[in-house]
Design an enzyme around this catalytic site. Structure first.
Site, PDB file in Angstrom:
ATOM      1  N   ASP A  70       5.931   5.005   5.337  1.00 56.03           N
ATOM      2  CA  ASP A  70       6.904   3.522   5.812  1.00 56.03           C
ATOM      3  C   ASP A  70       7.010   2.521   5.122  1.00 56.03           C
ATOM      4  OD1 ASP A  70       4.172   3.548   6.956  1.00 56.03           O
ATOM      5  OD2 ASP A  70       4.695   2.968   8.132  1.00 56.03           O
ATOM      6  N   HIS A  71       6.497   2.627   3.611  1.00 57.03           N
ATOM      7  CA  HIS A  71       6.116   1.379   3.737  1.00 57.03           C
ATOM      8  C   HIS A  71       6.953   1.309   1.407  1.00 57.03           C
ATOM      9  CE1 HIS A  71       3.539  -1.212   5.598  1.00 57.03           C
ATOM     10  NE2 HIS A  71       3.142   0.033   6.383  1.00 57.03           N
ATOM     11  N   ASP A 100      -0.230  -3.329   6.256  1.00 53.70           N
ATOM     12  CA  ASP A 100      -0.657  -3.382   6.863  1.00 53.70           C
ATOM     13  C   ASP A 100      -2.170  -3.676   7.482  1.00 53.70           C
ATOM     14  OD1 ASP A 100       1.183  -2.065   8.025  1.00 53.70           O
ATOM     15  OD2 ASP A 100       0.623   0.009   8.200  1.00 53.70           O
ATOM     16  N   HIS A 108      -7.465  -0.723   5.376  1.00 49.86           N
ATOM     17  CA  HIS A 108      -6.382   0.062   5.988  1.00 49.86           C
ATOM     18  C   HIS A 108      -6.313   1.097   5.124  1.00 49.86           C
ATOM     19  CE1 HIS A 108      -2.977   1.987   8.499  1.00 49.86           C
ATOM     20  NE2 HIS A 108      -2.795   0.989   6.924  1.00 49.86           N
ATOM     21  N   HIS A 159       1.203   3.483   2.149  1.00 48.76           N
ATOM     22  CA  HIS A 159       2.106   5.076   2.715  1.00 48.76           C
ATOM     23  C   HIS A 159       3.399   4.929   3.161  1.00 48.76           C
ATOM     24  CE1 HIS A 159      -2.303   4.031   5.394  1.00 48.76           C
ATOM     25  NE2 HIS A 159      -2.183   5.054   4.711  1.00 48.76           N
ATOM     26  N   HIS A 201       0.576  -1.003  -0.252  1.00 48.90           N
ATOM     27  CA  HIS A 201       0.032  -0.401  -0.062  1.00 48.90           C
ATOM     28  C   HIS A 201       0.700   1.153   0.088  1.00 48.90           C
ATOM     29  CE1 HIS A 201       0.676  -0.456   4.570  1.00 48.90           C
ATOM     30  NE2 HIS A 201       0.715   0.980   4.964  1.00 48.90           N
ATOM     31  N   HIS A 223       4.196  -4.418  11.510  1.00 45.36           N
ATOM     32  CA  HIS A 223       4.913  -3.529  12.532  1.00 45.36           C
ATOM     33  C   HIS A 223       4.697  -4.884  13.571  1.00 45.36           C
ATOM     34  CE1 HIS A 223       4.057   0.896  11.026  1.00 45.36           C
ATOM     35  NE2 HIS A 223       3.186  -0.166  10.655  1.00 45.36           N
TER      36      HIS A 223
END
Length: 261
Positions: free
Chosen positions: A56-57, A131, A108, A54, A52, A169
């Site tokens: 941090d990915h 996530d 998410h 975001h 996805h 995570h």
């Protein structure tokens, strides 16, 4: 195959899978730990899988491109670092001699996908779920609906029990505190919590989890069961019917978890 969770940021894992010569990485939000692992092991980066959009990915993708010897894959309907090959549920990705089936798992984010390899060696199938699913928990609903996330989780829970669940995570201990608050009489949950606490105290990750364990201890995978239904009704007696639908139990649990401390 060697599966390695590479710690990044405060609590992310960037998953590295390698055969001793080539590697793939899942959701490299930070390029530095990936580059360090590739260099330390003398590996060629053969591909990148993205679940996805975001930061941090996906934040490390462009920095990894100069050393990339293969494609970047990502979801069809989300903003992604270009260029990449876009995927939807049912598509097949072939990397490192493995076949990954793409699963649509919105909730998410609106276009979140996951990657499942049914044949991934003696240690069992592999699921890279971003996530969407966490051990003893699930992702927040930033873009999707409770109905979408509930359906996504049901589809993941139907995977083989030996599936290795590679979440993005290390949220397990926090999730377990909530799970035990809503399901205090679950013996499997208590035993798993003790094991996870010992692993973290020793500096080891709790992941990957196993799907067979998750369906016993994860409240968000058990919304049709009486202990979770009853806990949700006690928490929100004015909003849930006497016999609520599982999706309504899920929505209540997810809202409850949002504010749980």
């Amino acid at each position: 195959m060697t599966l390695t969770p590479l710690p990044a940021f405060d609590d992310n894992y960037l998953w590295l899978l390698d055969d001793g010569r080539e590697a793939l990485v899942v959701d490299p939000g930070d390029a530095a730990p990936v580059a360090a692992a590739l260099d330390a092991r003398g590996l060629t980066l053969a591909g990148i899988l993205l679940t996805h959009h975001h930061g941090d990915h996906v934040g490390g993708v462009d920095a990894l491109r100069p050393r990339l010897a293969g494609p970047v894959f990502g979801p069809l309907h989300e903003p992604m670092p270009e260029p990449l090959q876009r995927l939807r549920g049912g598509d097949i990705v072939e990397l490192l001699g493995l076949q990954f089936t793409v699963l649509d798992v919105p909730g998410h984010t609106a276009g979140h996908i996951a990657y499942f390899a049914a044949e991934a060696g003696r240690e069992g199938p592999l699921l890279f779920c971003g996530d969407t699913l966490f051990s003893a928990g699930c992702g927040r609903l930033f873009e999707g609906t409770a109905a979408q996330m509930h359906a996504s989780l049901r589809s993941l829970a139907a995977l083989p029990p030996e599936t290795r669940v590679c979440c993005a995570h290390e949220y397990t201990l926090s999730n377990l505190r909530f799970a035990r608050a809503v399901d205090p009489d679950n013996a499997a949950l208590a035993a798993y919590a003790a094991w996870c606490e010992a692993e973290r105290a020793a500096g080891r990750p709790t992941l990957p989890a196993r799907m067979g364990q998750e369906v016993l201890i994860n409240p968000f995978l058990r919304c049709e069961q009486a202990p979770l239904r009853d806990a949700a009704r006690r928490h929100a007696p004015s909003t849930l019917a006497a016999a609520p639908e599982p999706v309504d139990v899920f929505a209540t649990l997810r809202e409850w978890k949002n504010g749980f401390r």
